[in-house]
Design a protein around this motif. Structure first.
Motif, mmCIF file in Angstrom:
data_model
loop_
_atom_site.group_PDB
_atom_site.id
_atom_site.type_symbol
_atom_site.label_atom_id
_atom_site.label_comp_id
_atom_site.label_asym_id
_atom_site.label_seq_id
_atom_site.Cartn_x
_atom_site.Cartn_y
_atom_site.Cartn_z
ATOM 1 N N ALA A 66 0.830 -1.211 0.000
ATOM 2 C CA ALA A 66 0.000 0.000 0.000
ATOM 3 C C ALA A 66 0.865 1.262 0.000
ATOM 4 C CB ALA A 66 -0.929 -0.007 1.207
ATOM 5 N N GLN A 67 1.960 1.230 0.749
ATOM 6 C CA GLN A 67 2.851 2.383 0.792
ATOM 7 C C GLN A 67 3.555 2.596 -0.542
ATOM 8 O OE1 GLN A 67 5.081 0.976 4.207
ATOM 9 N NE2 GLN A 67 4.224 2.591 5.529
ATOM 10 N N VAL A 68 3.941 1.496 -1.190
ATOM 11 C CA VAL A 68 4.573 1.601 -2.506
ATOM 12 C C VAL A 68 3.580 2.183 -3.516
ATOM 13 C CG1 VAL A 68 5.539 0.286 -4.438
ATOM 14 C CG2 VAL A 68 6.216 -0.263 -2.091
ATOM 15 N N LYS A 69 2.351 1.720 -3.457
ATOM 16 C CA LYS A 69 1.332 2.234 -4.370
ATOM 17 C C LYS A 69 1.115 3.725 -4.161
ATOM 18 C CE LYS A 69 -3.475 1.544 -5.813
ATOM 19 N NZ LYS A 69 -4.713 0.744 -5.620
ATOM 20 N N ARG A 70 1.061 4.128 -2.909
ATOM 21 C CA ARG A 70 0.870 5.547 -2.611
ATOM 22 C C ARG A 70 2.065 6.373 -3.100
ATOM 23 N NH1 ARG A 70 -0.701 4.855 2.106
ATOM 24 N NH2 ARG A 70 1.255 5.095 3.254
ATOM 25 N N GLY A 71 3.273 5.847 -2.874
ATOM 26 C CA GLY A 71 4.467 6.545 -3.340
ATOM 27 C C GLY A 71 4.507 6.647 -4.853
ATOM 28 N N ALA A 72 4.056 5.595 -5.540
ATOM 29 C CA ALA A 72 4.043 5.601 -7.002
ATOM 30 C C ALA A 72 3.034 6.616 -7.539
ATOM 31 C CB ALA A 72 3.720 4.204 -7.527
ATOM 32 N N GLN A 73 1.911 6.718 -6.872
ATOM 33 C CA GLN A 73 0.905 7.691 -7.309
ATOM 34 C C GLN A 73 1.395 9.115 -7.087
ATOM 35 O OE1 GLN A 73 -2.381 6.165 -4.963
ATOM 36 N NE2 GLN A 73 -3.246 5.082 -6.717
ATOM 37 N N HIS A 132 21.867 -4.350 -12.575
ATOM 38 C CA HIS A 132 20.760 -5.103 -11.983
ATOM 39 C C HIS A 132 19.556 -4.188 -11.754
ATOM 40 C CE1 HIS A 132 19.199 -7.651 -8.346
ATOM 41 N NE2 HIS A 132 18.418 -7.750 -9.413
ATOM 42 N N SER A 133 19.784 -3.073 -11.107
ATOM 43 C CA SER A 133 18.704 -2.124 -10.828
ATOM 44 C C SER A 133 18.090 -1.604 -12.129
ATOM 45 C CB SER A 133 19.240 -0.962 -9.989
ATOM 46 O OG SER A 133 18.220 -0.036 -9.698
ATOM 47 N N GLY A 134 18.945 -1.276 -13.087
ATOM 48 C CA GLY A 134 18.457 -0.780 -14.366
ATOM 49 C C GLY A 134 17.652 -1.817 -15.124
ATOM 50 N N THR A 135 18.058 -3.079 -15.015
ATOM 51 C CA THR A 135 17.336 -4.148 -15.706
ATOM 52 C C THR A 135 15.941 -4.334 -15.119
ATOM 53 O OG1 THR A 135 19.384 -5.308 -16.285
ATOM 54 C CG2 THR A 135 17.362 -6.602 -16.271
ATOM 55 N N VAL A 136 15.843 -4.345 -13.790
ATOM 56 C CA VAL A 136 14.524 -4.479 -13.149
ATOM 57 C C VAL A 136 13.622 -3.332 -13.577
ATOM 58 C CG1 VAL A 136 13.270 -4.499 -10.952
ATOM 59 C CG2 VAL A 136 15.441 -5.729 -11.158
ATOM 60 N N ALA A 137 14.167 -2.116 -13.545
ATOM 61 C CA ALA A 137 13.373 -0.944 -13.919
ATOM 62 C C ALA A 137 12.964 -1.001 -15.390
ATOM 63 C CB ALA A 137 14.162 0.333 -13.638
ATOM 64 N N ALA A 138 13.909 -1.299 -16.273
ATOM 65 C CA ALA A 138 13.628 -1.286 -17.711
ATOM 66 C C ALA A 138 12.595 -2.339 -18.092
ATOM 67 C CB ALA A 138 14.924 -1.513 -18.491
ATOM 68 N N LEU A 139 12.717 -3.538 -17.537
ATOM 69 C CA LEU A 139 11.765 -4.589 -17.872
ATOM 70 C C LEU A 139 10.380 -4.283 -17.313
ATOM 71 C CD1 LEU A 139 13.970 -7.778 -17.377
ATOM 72 C CD2 LEU A 139 13.378 -6.608 -19.493
ATOM 73 N N ARG A 160 13.549 -10.638 -2.776
ATOM 74 C CA ARG A 160 12.434 -10.554 -3.715
ATOM 75 C C ARG A 160 11.454 -9.436 -3.344
ATOM 76 N NH1 ARG A 160 11.110 -10.711 -8.722
ATOM 77 N NH2 ARG A 160 8.864 -10.441 -8.829
ATOM 78 N N ARG A 161 11.349 -9.114 -2.072
ATOM 79 C CA ARG A 161 10.385 -8.095 -1.661
ATOM 80 C C ARG A 161 10.669 -6.749 -2.326
ATOM 81 N NH1 ARG A 161 9.474 -5.790 4.521
ATOM 82 N NH2 ARG A 161 8.168 -4.028 3.927
ATOM 83 N N THR A 162 11.927 -6.315 -2.299
ATOM 84 C CA THR A 162 12.260 -5.021 -2.895
ATOM 85 C C THR A 162 12.086 -5.056 -4.405
ATOM 86 O OG1 THR A 162 13.815 -4.529 -1.117
ATOM 87 C CG2 THR A 162 14.060 -3.271 -3.141
ATOM 88 N N VAL A 163 12.468 -6.155 -5.031
ATOM 89 C CA VAL A 163 12.279 -6.278 -6.481
ATOM 90 C C VAL A 163 10.793 -6.190 -6.812
ATOM 91 C CG1 VAL A 163 12.482 -7.835 -8.459
ATOM 92 C CG2 VAL A 163 14.387 -7.604 -6.855
ATOM 93 N N GLY A 164 9.960 -6.901 -6.035
ATOM 94 C CA GLY A 164 8.520 -6.840 -6.262
ATOM 95 C C GLY A 164 7.965 -5.440 -6.061
ATOM 96 N N ASN A 165 8.466 -4.747 -5.030
ATOM 97 C CA ASN A 165 8.028 -3.362 -4.801
ATOM 98 C C ASN A 165 8.443 -2.447 -5.954
ATOM 99 O OD1 ASN A 165 6.760 -3.826 -2.371
ATOM 100 N ND2 ASN A 165 8.498 -3.205 -1.107
ATOM 101 N N PHE A 166 9.651 -2.686 -6.476
ATOM 102 C CA PHE A 166 10.151 -1.876 -7.591
ATOM 103 C C PHE A 166 9.263 -2.086 -8.821
ATOM 104 C CE2 PHE A 166 14.421 -0.508 -9.706
ATOM 105 C CZ PHE A 166 13.978 0.807 -9.707
ATOM 106 N N GLU A 167 8.926 -3.330 -9.103
ATOM 107 C CA GLU A 167 8.049 -3.635 -10.235
ATOM 108 C C GLU A 167 6.675 -3.009 -10.043
ATOM 109 O OE1 GLU A 167 10.025 -7.995 -11.359
ATOM 110 O OE2 GLU A 167 8.266 -7.867 -10.045
#
Length: 379
Positions: free
Chosen positions: A24-31, A148-155, A100-107
């Protein structure tokens, strides 16, 4: 330039919520980031790219607003020397340490952040072109955590752009139908809207294509973490865009990755192949025909994996080959070798799975193996 006003090493607001925040916090931050993109596109690009670098273990503030006006490749080319001069140890970095948690949050951040924005507005404001220009270079960087970070973001951005393309196609089709219906009341406006939608489709399609072209190199990356991340995202991209099943560049690449040096990557590749050949009435006849052709050419790669040094991979390969759509394509010699593992393998798990193969393809239904009793729950 790297180091100018680098600030302290703490995470910025976006990176912090990605590492420690709830969904929920990630969603709010993304918005909130999406809202920033509407008000100040350059500030939004800077915030997102800064988060990428911070998740790679680089200090907060390393990227400045002025750097956005320079060529991304020039800025990123100086990073290795700067990291060495500063004595930074990037063996452990936030995106990796948190798993995996941070990767999932990033996605999730990219899905919500880009999904909340108007595709046409993001194009006209240069938010999308500038962002993609940098992400393309981040995935090519020689510093592994940055790559690694750039790949997660780009995909993740590729996936979000795919949804934007689908939305624009629906808009284009609606506008085209209205234009074809005739009428002069809004004819000029309809024509203008249709041109904008068509141009938007072209521009977003080109941005996405450039990012997608970087997937094959990343699937051969020296980092097994990046190869696995790429493979996971390929699975999602193909599931969301079934036409990709018709392209050998994608299907053959997954088959080749069952020979990857990393057991986790091999296991994931076999899992994806298993999903392809399991019964799926939703797939078009063209997709099923192409997958059949790929299986005929590449089945030997999967057969080799039943002798994998990692038991998990060997068992997964046997389970995959048990599928009727693949078992029926086996050469007699391969079929016999798999069946012989029931008594010839020193690994009990492999023996058991080979027995299941025999039960499914040698004995008439319902076979001779009794269904396994459900495991009792612990009190």
């Amino acid at each position: 330039a790297p180091g100018a006003g680098a600030g302290d090493a703490s995470l910025g607001a976006i990176a912090q919520v990605l590492v420690t925040g709830s969904a929920a916090q990630v969603k709010r931050g993304a918005q909130e980031w999406a809202d920033l993109g509407g008000r100040d596109p350059q500030a939004a690009v800077l915030a997102a790219l800064s988060a990428c670098l911070e998740l790679a273990g680089l200090p907060r503030g390393i990227l400045l607003a002025d750097d956005l006006h320079a060529a991304p490749a020039d800025f990123l080319a100086r990073l290795p020397d700067w990291i060495k001069a500063e004595g930074l140890d990037l063996a452990q970095y936030p995106l990796q340490k948190s798993g995996r948690r941070t990767v999932g949050n990033f996605e999730r951040f990219w899905a919500v952040g880009l999904g909340s924005q108007s595709s046409m507005a993001a194009l006209h404001s240069k938010l999308l072109p500038d962002l993609c220009k940098w992400l393309l270079q981040l995935q090519r960087n020689s510093v592994r955590p940055v790559r690694h970070s750039g790949t997660v973001a780009a995909l993740s951005v590729c996936e979000a752009l795919g949804l934007h393309l689908n939305s624009l196609r629906r808009i284009q089709e609606t506008l085209q139908k209205q234009a074809d219906a005739g009428g002069v009341a809004r004819a000029a406006q309809l024509e203008k809207d249709l041109e904008q939608a068509t141009e938007g489709l072209r521009e977003i399609g080109e941005l996405r294509k450039a990012l997608l072209e970087e997937i094959p190199p990343r699937s051969r990356d020296v980092s097994d973490v990046i190869r696995l991340q790429t493979l996971c995202q390929v699975e999602r991209l193909m599931r969301n865009d079934p036409d990709r099943y018709l392209t050998n560049k994608w299907t053959l690449r997954v088959f080749l990755m069952i020979h990857d040096p990393s057991a986790d990557v091999r296991l994931k590749a076999i899992s994806i192949i298993n999903q392809w050949y399991a019964a799926s009435p939703d797939r078009s006849e063209a997709v099923q025909e192409h997958l059949g052709s790929v299986a005929t050419r590449c089945l030997s790669h999967l057969v080799e994996r039943v002798g994998d040094v990692d038991t998990r991979v060997a068992v997964a390969a046997l389970k995959c080959l048990r599928l009727a759509s693949l078992a029926d394509r086996l050469e007699d010699n391969d079929f016999d070798n798999i069946a012989n593992l029931c008594i010839g393998s020193p690994d009990p798990a492999v023996c058991e799975e080979a027995a299941c193969f025999i039960n499914a393809h040698v004995f008439a239904d319902p076979g001779i193996l009794l269904p396994r009793a459900p495991t009792a729950r612990k009190p």
